[in-house]
Design a protein around this motif. Sequence first.
Motif, PDB file in Angstrom:
ATOM      1  N   ARG A 220      36.263  44.080  46.469  1.00  0.00           N
ATOM      2  CA  ARG A 220      35.196  42.929  47.189  1.00  0.00           C
ATOM      3  C   ARG A 220      36.290  41.398  47.034  1.00  0.00           C
ATOM      4  NH1 ARG A 220      31.560  45.024  50.073  1.00  0.00           N
ATOM      5  NH2 ARG A 220      30.525  47.159  49.827  1.00  0.00           N
ATOM      6  N   GLU A 221      36.759  41.303  45.470  1.00  0.00           N
ATOM      7  CA  GLU A 221      36.769  39.842  44.590  1.00  0.00           C
ATOM      8  C   GLU A 221      38.102  39.921  45.397  1.00  0.00           C
ATOM      9  OE1 GLU A 221      37.990  43.025  41.854  1.00  0.00           O
ATOM     10  OE2 GLU A 221      36.432  42.978  43.101  1.00  0.00           O
TER      11      GLU A 221
ATOM     12  N   CYS B 211      41.772  39.868  48.137  1.00  0.00           N
ATOM     13  CA  CYS B 211      42.010  40.025  49.904  1.00  0.00           C
ATOM     14  C   CYS B 211      43.117  39.261  50.717  1.00  0.00           C
ATOM     15  CB  CYS B 211      41.222  38.991  50.803  1.00  0.00           C
ATOM     16  SG  CYS B 211      41.711  37.059  50.720  1.00  0.00           S
TER      17      CYS B 211
ATOM     18  N   GLU C 240      43.411  39.174  56.504  1.00  0.00           N
ATOM     19  CA  GLU C 240      42.618  38.331  57.033  1.00  0.00           C
ATOM     20  C   GLU C 240      43.467  37.619  57.774  1.00  0.00           C
ATOM     21  OE1 GLU C 240      39.580  37.573  57.385  1.00  0.00           O
ATOM     22  OE2 GLU C 240      38.376  38.456  55.933  1.00  0.00           O
TER      23      GLU C 240
ATOM     24  N   GLU D 108      40.342  28.054  51.735  1.00  0.00           N
ATOM     25  CA  GLU D 108      39.118  28.951  52.255  1.00  0.00           C
ATOM     26  C   GLU D 108      38.924  29.531  52.081  1.00  0.00           C
ATOM     27  OE1 GLU D 108      39.214  27.904  56.472  1.00  0.00           O
ATOM     28  OE2 GLU D 108      38.799  25.448  56.631  1.00  0.00           O
ATOM     29  N   LEU D 109      39.844  30.418  51.751  1.00  0.00           N
ATOM     30  CA  LEU D 109      39.917  31.875  51.252  1.00  0.00           C
ATOM     31  C   LEU D 109      39.227  32.299  50.031  1.00  0.00           C
ATOM     32  CD1 LEU D 109      42.652  34.010  53.660  1.00  0.00           C
ATOM     33  CD2 LEU D 109      39.556  34.086  53.672  1.00  0.00           C
TER      34      LEU D 109
ATOM     35  N   ARG E 248      38.277  30.105  48.430  1.00  0.00           N
ATOM     36  CA  ARG E 248      37.258  29.547  47.666  1.00  0.00           C
ATOM     37  C   ARG E 248      36.346  30.448  47.995  1.00  0.00           C
ATOM     38  NH1 ARG E 248      37.627  24.398  49.944  1.00  0.00           N
ATOM     39  NH2 ARG E 248      38.031  25.353  51.813  1.00  0.00           N
ATOM     40  N   GLY E 249      36.254  32.088  48.388  1.00  0.00           N
ATOM     41  CA  GLY E 249      35.405  33.211  48.682  1.00  0.00           C
ATOM     42  C   GLY E 249      36.240  34.064  48.010  1.00  0.00           C
ATOM     43  N   TYR E 250      36.925  33.927  47.877  1.00  0.00           N
ATOM     44  CA  TYR E 250      37.729  35.297  46.742  1.00  0.00           C
ATOM     45  C   TYR E 250      38.561  35.569  45.221  1.00  0.00           C
ATOM     46  CZ  TYR E 250      37.025  37.608  50.873  1.00  0.00           C
ATOM     47  OH  TYR E 250      36.919  38.920  52.534  1.00  0.00           O
TER      48      TYR E 250
ATOM     49  N   GLU F 181      31.435  29.985  37.727  1.00  0.00           N
ATOM     50  CA  GLU F 181      32.805  30.570  38.506  1.00  0.00           C
ATOM     51  C   GLU F 181      34.117  30.737  38.114  1.00  0.00           C
ATOM     52  OE1 GLU F 181      32.863  26.721  40.602  1.00  0.00           O
ATOM     53  OE2 GLU F 181      31.128  27.874  42.327  1.00  0.00           O
TER      54      GLU F 181
END
Length: 707
Positions: A144-145, A147, A169, A179-180, A182-184, A384
Amino acid sequence: MELEAIPGVGAKTAESLAELDDPERALRDGDVAELASAPGVTPGRAARIARAAIRAKHDDPGGFLGTDRAREIHRELLSLLQARAVTDYAARRLETFYPSARRSRIEEARAVTASAMEREPTDAVLDALHDVEPVAEPGDVRVRERCLATTDAERYSAARQAFPELSVEIVEDARGLAELARGYATVIALDERFGGIDVEGDVRVRPDALDEPVEIVPERPLAFFSRNRDCLRAAVAVHRESDLDAPCDLDALTSGLDRLDADGAVAGDDELDRLEDALDDLDDVVVAAEDLANAQLKDAIVEQDVTIEGSDLLSLVERGAGADSLLSRELADEYDAAVDAARTHLIEGLALDDAEAEVAARAFPDEATFPVAHEADVVARLREDLQAAMDRRAGERKRDLANTLAGMRADAETLVRQALEIDVELAIARFAADYDCALPVFVDDDAGDPATVGGTEGEAPDGVDAGSAPDIEIVGGRSPVLDEPPDRIDPVDYEIDGVRLLSGVNSGGKTSTLDLVAAVVALAHMGLPVPADSVRLRRFDGLHYHAKTQGTLDAGAFESTVRDFADLATGADGGLVLVDELESITEPGASAKIIAGILEALAERDATAVFVSHLADEIRETAGYDVPVDGIEATGLVNGELQVDRSPVPDHLARSTPELIVEKLATEAGSEGVSDDGTAGSGNPRESADGGSDPADFYDRLLAKFG
């Protein structure tokens, strides 16, 4: 190999087997574990499929065990072997050993047996085997971490198919990558166009990602090794405790396994452990640091003698200032000391490095406040940073370990398979040792057929003349199906040639002898060792063992039994026929005639048969040829216990139990009628005291009836 060509394998089963990596190899090797890993195939079903594949390989029609009792003997033998297996796999694998008339199959199984009988089943090997089991595929792996990102729809589809473990993605530009990121924790860009871009976060450009699955998803190979970690360690121990040749470097494999947790995470990395501990302890250490600063500042306030002039107080009120301003003016040094203590506690408590410490220092503000409170956004940033550092470190270590282990997977599977197979051999070795077994020698006299299974082409071993050898020769045989410990079983010698009768006293061991012969023949045709000092036999086409019938049969059952023997007596040559007291099916007179007729038919086609019967005299009188009779002879009665020589005496009609008892009574009565000096006690040994006949005369007359 055409899967559906295997007997019992239909289209649905063939479809399941086709999903295996190498179904032909599994079928060829009788790999029950691999076959059982196919969807919908149970271990029992896998064993049956493996047997069917072996039969197809050797063009074996099956059906060697022609009767219920023969099949029962086989099941008992198989149970004895399986009881000596440690693993469930070996127990199932032993089911692929079956009695066969095919020379090639017997030789194939004997090769395994010969290797097995050279092995030493030590306690260390057996203990290690307890944790060995067939390798299992890991469940679905999900990462999950991380992509993948691409701008191309076709590459998107290919990536999803190649990496089901990852999110894939579609992005339009570098902004989408940012943007990705920041989430992965890690974003892997598949397009060359992103090369050289500057995006905050861990963004990697890997146009070759589809060709480097281990680099992109190291969790995939690691999942296999973590799922099978205990099993692989046990297999390593088996190889180290035995003389098996390992397919890989055992030390390297063990070292890799030691670096792997049960959940697939990398173990034994101090930096990774530090980051993980820091994340786990972050909240608690922040609170403790905060409490430390407040406690220290409170003590300073209590001890400080602060005086405020009226004009100063008025000035503070007019400016709207509060206690913080007072602290800043009057207790600046004490506040700085309290905050420094909090920062030090936070940095040292989490064992932060220099870069992390810079962020952590900002968690407590320079401006004086009371009570001291941490900056939530700074702590979140620290969290983080620690998480990202841990993910990067874990990814690096995973990739490093995956590159080490991925190439060892095939060897690891072989390592386990060899350990499981040695359990099969050790079960055979333990059975052979328990019953002091030997490899049987096959002596064939078929035209153009090699003389022995496993022997020299055209030559019988040890100078045996195949044309003159008996059909079966057992020396020192010990029946494994007796309900006795092996060391309490009396050894039996028995030579069988042609069609014979076996006579003997009740409870003298006639049925046990038939069981022994059946067991020896079944084991020999399974390619396994036989419980005897030595055995020579010819290769039979089948085993037909008819157990004793309980009670007289009714007309329908009698007719069915006679039909069975008609088929047997007129069928193809080459089978071994064992029959236990067939006379019990009907009246003794009729039974003798029926048995005599069956024996004549079997003898005419040079069959091999042993019939146990108490009607040997009647059968020989009725038969149209001189029927050989062997006898299990009783040596006498001692304290009411029958003393028996268990080995049948060839060409000898054994005396019955009633004859022995009458003989014993006659002897005792005769001795009682003689005085100590050798004279007749009453002057007339044949006359009793009251004028009646002496019992000894009666016993002598009965004994004379036995001939």
